[in-house]
Design an enzyme around this catalytic site. Structure first.
Site, PDB file in Angstrom:
ATOM      1  N   HIS A 264       0.839  -1.204   0.000  1.00 59.40           N
ATOM      2  CA  HIS A 264       0.000   0.000   0.000  1.00 59.40           C
ATOM      3  C   HIS A 264       0.867   1.245   0.000  1.00 59.40           C
ATOM      4  O   HIS A 264       1.907   1.306   0.664  1.00 59.40           O
ATOM      5  CB  HIS A 264      -1.009   0.005   1.150  1.00 59.40           C
ATOM      6  CG  HIS A 264      -0.447   0.142   2.531  1.00 59.40           C
ATOM      7  ND1 HIS A 264      -0.180   1.366   3.107  1.00 59.40           N
ATOM      8  CD2 HIS A 264      -0.126  -0.779   3.465  1.00 59.40           C
ATOM      9  CE1 HIS A 264       0.281   1.181   4.337  1.00 59.40           C
ATOM     10  NE2 HIS A 264       0.333  -0.109   4.582  1.00 59.40           N
ATOM     11  N   GLU A 310      -4.942   2.074   2.578  1.00 63.13           N
ATOM     12  CA  GLU A 310      -5.000   0.881   3.441  1.00 63.13           C
ATOM     13  C   GLU A 310      -5.171   1.264   4.896  1.00 63.13           C
ATOM     14  O   GLU A 310      -5.933   0.632   5.641  1.00 63.13           O
ATOM     15  CB  GLU A 310      -3.728   0.041   3.266  1.00 63.13           C
ATOM     16  CG  GLU A 310      -3.709  -1.248   4.079  1.00 63.13           C
ATOM     17  CD  GLU A 310      -3.185  -1.082   5.504  1.00 63.13           C
ATOM     18  OE1 GLU A 310      -3.490  -1.934   6.361  1.00 63.13           O
ATOM     19  OE2 GLU A 310      -2.469  -0.088   5.768  1.00 63.13           O
ATOM     20  N   HIS A 409       3.666   3.187  13.098  1.00 65.66           N
ATOM     21  CA  HIS A 409       2.761   4.326  13.282  1.00 65.66           C
ATOM     22  C   HIS A 409       3.310   5.394  14.238  1.00 65.66           C
ATOM     23  O   HIS A 409       2.558   6.063  14.921  1.00 65.66           O
ATOM     24  CB  HIS A 409       1.389   3.852  13.788  1.00 65.66           C
ATOM     25  CG  HIS A 409       0.646   2.996  12.808  1.00 65.66           C
ATOM     26  ND1 HIS A 409      -0.597   2.465  13.086  1.00 65.66           N
ATOM     27  CD2 HIS A 409       0.959   2.582  11.548  1.00 65.66           C
ATOM     28  CE1 HIS A 409      -1.014   1.743  12.045  1.00 65.66           C
ATOM     29  NE2 HIS A 409      -0.078   1.808  11.097  1.00 65.66           N
TER      30      HIS A 409
END
Length: 451
Positions: A264, A310, A409
């Protein structure tokens, strides 16, 4: 004679797979692609200007690399602005906290929220709580993510991030903070998508760093009532257009049958998206390029798909399924690279029982690259996980993710976390897998399990 021809084809496939591995370990392409993406584009939040630049960047790269076909397909995606996020303990011990808004969260009122916290060890514990205990408070879910090679610890805790705001709001909470879904001890918070549902009050949702979660626990051991101040300016901003970007190596004998390898293109906006999923973009692109440059193309078409959006709910993958509804039956097998750049150690499949055993022999060349044969319950990767329900066989090339959730993240998802040699091993594995599947004579359907 027929048996001799079959044996000759097997030997030829092994020879090509061996050469693909050798070429992968000699090529700097994958690392060069990640370096270019993280430097020239950087973070690629879905629906943002950087998302648009990323589409332009990858379309240009794929054309330069000389694939037989390069095209893109429009996808409607949600737009969200992170804004600022600030939290602090205001009583009984005044201390600032490191937090980040969860993706899709609304903001607080302009004056912020001040309320007592209520701690729950897990999402299930929150579900079991009474409305009386939760109403008017800031929920704190304190579920630690365990470090594993497979990433199983993430699977056990991520529901608190995705569903916590719904459950907390149902019980009257005014906001929710979660312990970051990460395995590090850095004072960095991990973002990630969260959900709301119609008919339930939307409340602000954020993650705090693991050291700050520990700090809250230490405070609770001293004083049962802790008051927090929370101020967030995140906001949803409607929809925008992004794209799935696709390249193909056209098959010679069965051009309408597709071996799909994917990653992605979008990322969160805290780091530069090197591991998630710049690595995947580079791995599958470099693998497809090796096959593109072979003197003789494989039997089936290799389709490289770089999905949009995504991170915000596999939006691009859902759009792909819809756009390619009429040719889903021609998808031979699919796989996705979306777990960083650790070494691939195992290949799992989701194919027919007979094919599972046949493919062990056909895929044996991957063993020399450290990839052993695994089980027949693969999900294929986040985007590709929706393919089995549509009858499409999938494979999972399992990467060592022991350290992946240290960086996942966070602002720490940057280029320096990429090991070029491990990256090349991934490219070799995907190139061998895609080529050998494009040459396979096995009937992969019906799969053992439709997920």
């Amino acid at each position: 004679m027929g048996c001799q021809n079959y044996q000759s084809k097997i030997e030829s496939n092994v020879d090509v797979a061996t050469k693909l591995k050798q070429q992968a370990f000699q090529s700097p392409l994958a690392y060069d692609l990640i370096e270019s993406l993280t430097v020239e584009v950087g973070p690629r939040l879905t629906g943002s200007e950087k998302d648009r630049l990323a589409v332009q960047w990858v379309e240009r790269k794929l054309n330069t690399l000389g694939f037989d076909k390069v095209y893109k397909e429009a996808v409607e995606v949600p737009v969200w602005n992170r804004g600022a996020a600030k939290a602090e303990v205001i009583a009984p011990f005044q201390q600032p906290l490191v937090i980040t808004a969860l993706g899709g969260s609304i903001g607080t009122p302009q004056k912020g929220i001040q309320a007592n916290i209520i701690r729950f060890k897990t999402l299930d514990a929150l579900k079991a709580a009474s409305i009386t205990d939760v109403k008017g408070k800031i929920v704190f879910i304190d579920h630690k993510t365990q470090k594993t090679v497979t990433g199983a610890g993430y699977g056990e805790t991520v529901s608190g991030r995705s569903k916590g705001a719904i459950v907390a709001a149902e019980k009257g909470a005014v906001a929710i903070l979660i312990r970051s879904i990460g395995t590090d001890s850095d004072r960095m918070a991990h973002t990630g998508i969260m959900k709301y549902v119609d008919g339930i009050q939307k409340i602000p949702a954020a993650a705090m760093s693991n050291p700050d979660a520990d700090l809250i626990n230490a405070m609770l051991q001293r004083e049962p009532i802790i008051t927090l101040s929370l101020n967030m300016s995140s906001a949803r901003k409607g929809v925008a257009q992004s794209f799935n970007v696709i390249a193909e190596v056209t098959g010679q004998q069965k051009p309408d049958e597709i071996v799909l390898i994917s990653a992605h293109l979008d990322s969160w906006d805290e780091g530069t998206g090197a591991l998630d999923d710049g690595a995947g973009v580079a791995i599958v692109t470099a693998a497809a390029k090796l096959i593109q440059d072979l003197p003789k193309k494989p039997a089936r078409t290799i389709r490289l798909v770089l999905f949009a959006a995504e991170e915000v709910g596999i939006v691009g993958a859902k759009a792909y399924i819809k756009a390619h509804e009429k040719e889903l039956g021609q998808h031979y097998i699919a796989a996705e690279s979306d777990f960083g750049a650790g070494l691939i150690y195992q290949l799992d499949l989701n194919v027919s029982k007979q094919a599972f055993h046949e493919l062990h022999r056909q895929l044996n060349p991957m063993a020399s690259n450290g990839v052993k044969q695994g089980n027949n319950t693969a999900h294929g990767g986040p985007d590709v996980s929706i393919f089995p329900s549509r009858g499409i066989p999938v494979a999972s090339l399992r990467q060592n993710g022991f350290d992946y959730f240290n960086y996942h993240h966070t602002p720490n998802d940057t280029l320096d976390k990429i090991d070029p040699k491990k990256l090349q091993q991934n490219v070799a594995a995907y190139a061998q897998f895609a080529y050998l599947m494009a040459q396979s004579t096995s009937q992969l359907r019906p799969m053992k399990s439709k997920q």
